[in-house]
Design a protein around this motif. Structure first.
Motif, mmCIF file in Angstrom:
data_model
loop_
_atom_site.group_PDB
_atom_site.id
_atom_site.type_symbol
_atom_site.label_atom_id
_atom_site.label_comp_id
_atom_site.label_asym_id
_atom_site.label_seq_id
_atom_site.Cartn_x
_atom_site.Cartn_y
_atom_site.Cartn_z
ATOM 1 N N LEU A 62 0.821 -1.217 0.000
ATOM 2 C CA LEU A 62 0.000 0.000 0.000
ATOM 3 C C LEU A 62 0.851 1.262 0.000
ATOM 4 N N LEU A 163 -7.580 -7.009 3.246
ATOM 5 C CA LEU A 163 -8.219 -5.987 4.077
ATOM 6 C C LEU A 163 -7.473 -4.656 3.951
ATOM 7 N N MET A 164 -6.141 -4.738 3.897
ATOM 8 C CA MET A 164 -5.359 -3.504 3.851
ATOM 9 C C MET A 164 -5.295 -2.911 2.452
ATOM 10 N N GLY A 167 -9.866 -2.318 -0.282
ATOM 11 C CA GLY A 167 -10.878 -1.282 -0.345
ATOM 12 C C GLY A 167 -12.289 -1.823 -0.475
#
Lengths: 222, 263
Positions: A62, A163-164, A167
């Motif tokens: 990310l 999850l990270m 979205g």
């Protein structure tokens, strides 16, 4: 939403497994049969995702590969969008996350081959790549199959990275495990029950397949 | 032998790093009491400012767990060991009350929240305007999950009321809480974010981006409510915290923290 998540999850697991096995076979061959001293380093790196929390992967994907870094900007120029929130981003995440599950069983399978077979082939003039393709791979067939099944199911069970990075977009990045999480948070236990049961059944069948196969083979050999 | 040397090296590295960490840590006196707080993610910048004042005043140290209000309310109902729960709305606080877990008959409002549109300083949407949401070349707009997070729900209703929803919805990315929605935009992965003013005015977000407010009439009032857990062994201390937040002293400062006073 359930069905969409199921289809997406299966698609992600299939693509990840195909891409991973393509890389895992030659890599495992090099790790198991090669002579380079670098092998130990690579083998350790391949095992990293087993011990690292998925959040570490999620964080690097990310932020490290996000639009604020040079690599991230290169990705944006190349794809037209950042890795986050896209199916291709999830494939990259799953690739790293499931890497050891694709490589390690194959390495173990190749290492358990009696070296005399390989030496015999070599003596008869087969090139190393031919030895690998014609002798080693067929002998390690069941390990390769086990690796593929484990990779597939491990990707189905992925949660933290998605999850990270995901979205939570229905049909694009909302996988079954995320859908289950959302259903529990929405107090929708009936739907959560269905999703959890799906995951439980699929995993059980896959593991029965992996362990059952080796059991039947042993019986047949005996 | 080589392996042994390697392990010894790793151990030595660990010891060295932990001893330097010890040397840096101040010998802080252990606070007397710890109050366990479950708080909506939008309150993180607020408590970062208020908690030290409260601790100096009362000697009570706050141990705070942040998350989406729905997730926290679910945890409260399942018996998570918190003393007080700060929700970002009325509904999720009320859920804890109706679950028979609260020491009051109703959820207690403590502040009103404001929804803002945020973008990074280096984004192509500067100078930022709500009309950015009308643009046809949007790529990604992050919101908090509308099912879990009051600010996500407010975001959806604001977009609907302003007739931006059809244009924006295909580009939604959802964070589990308003904090994750904000983080998506701060890391540059999402272009725009609909988040709480509390986060947008926090130093990190203020330095890295800019924001505009949504008019308050386009979304239902975000009435942030708190609940003290009946099972808490320190209800007195929990009431102290709530009374502190409700005191004129704090309510008068809420505006600078991105909230509006409740009174």
């Amino acid at each position: 939403m359930d069905k969409e998540a199921l289809v997406l999850t299966l698609r992600l697991a299939t693509v990840t497994t195909l891409v991973l096995m393509l890389l895992a076979l030659p890599l495992a061959g090099w790790l198991a049969l090669g002579r380079s001293r670098l092998r130990y380093v690579i083998e350790a790196l391949v095992a990293l995702p087993i011990v690292l929390p998925p959040t570490v992967l999620g964080f690097y994907l990310l932020v490290g590969l996000g639009p604020l870094t040079a690599i991230g900007r290169a990705i944006v120029r190349l794809l037209g969008h950042p890795l986050a929130f896209t199916f291709s981003g999830l494939v990259v995440g799953s690739f790293l996350y499931s890497l050891p599950f694709a490589v390690q069983p194959v390495v173990a399978g190749l290492r358990s081959i009696d070296p005399r077979y390989l030496e015999a082939a070599q003596t008869l003039g087969a090139s190393p790549s031919r030895v690998f393709r014609a002798i080693a791979l067929p002998l390690a067939k069941s390990s390769i199959l086990a690796a593929a099944v484990l990779t597939f199911m491990h990707t189905v069970g992925e949660f933290g990275v998605v999850l990270m990075l995901g979205g939570g977009i229905p049909g694009r990045t909302q996988t079954l495990s995320i859908a289950l999480f959302d259903q529990v948070q929405n107090f929708d236990y009936a739907a959560a029950n269905r999703t959890a049961l799906w995951l439980l059944l699929a995993s059980t069948v896959a593991l029965l397949f992996v362990y059952g196969r080796s059991l039947f083979r042993r019986n047949r050999d005996a | 032998m080589k392996q042994l040397a390697f392990i010894a090296f790793i151990l030595a590295a660990f010891c060295a790093s932990s001893s330097t960490a010890k040397a840096q840590a101040k010998p802080a006196p252990k606070p007397k009491t710890e109050l366990h707080v479950a708080s909506a993610a939008d309150m993180q910048p607020v408590f970062e400012v208020l908690a030290p004042y409260f601790e100096r005043k009362t000697g009570i140290h706050l141990v705070i767990n942040y998350g989406a209000s729905s997730i926290l309310s679910e945890q409260m109902i399942s018996g998570a060991p918190a003393d007080i729960f700060f929700s970002a709305d009325y509904v999720f606080a009320e859920r804890v009350v109706s679950g028979g877990m609260a020491d009051s008959t109703d959820a207690i409002p403590y502040a009103k929240g404001t929804l803002v549109l945020w973008t990074r300083k280096d984004s192509r949407f500067n100078p930022l305007h709500l009309e950015a949401l009308e643009r046809k070349d949007l790529k990604s707009v992050s919101i908090a999950n509308p099912d879990h997070a009051p600010y996500g729900r407010a975001a959806v209703s604001a977009l609907q009321k302003m007739k931006f929803y059809e244009n924006v919805a295909p580009h939604f990315v959802q964070g589990e809480s308003v904090a994750q929605a904000a983080q998506f935009a701060q890391t540059g992965n999402a272009e725009l974010a609909l988040i709480s003013e509390t986060i947008a005015t926090s130093p990190k977000f203020k330095n890295s981006g800019s924001f505009v407010l949504f008019p308050t009439y386009v979304y239902p009032e975000i009435r942030q409510c708190a609940v003290i857990l009946r099972s808490s062994p320190q209800r007195d201390n929990a009431h102290k915290l709530l009374n502190y937040i409700l005191s004129d002293e704090v309510q008068g400062h809420l505006a600078s923290l991105g909230l509006r006073p409740i009174k």
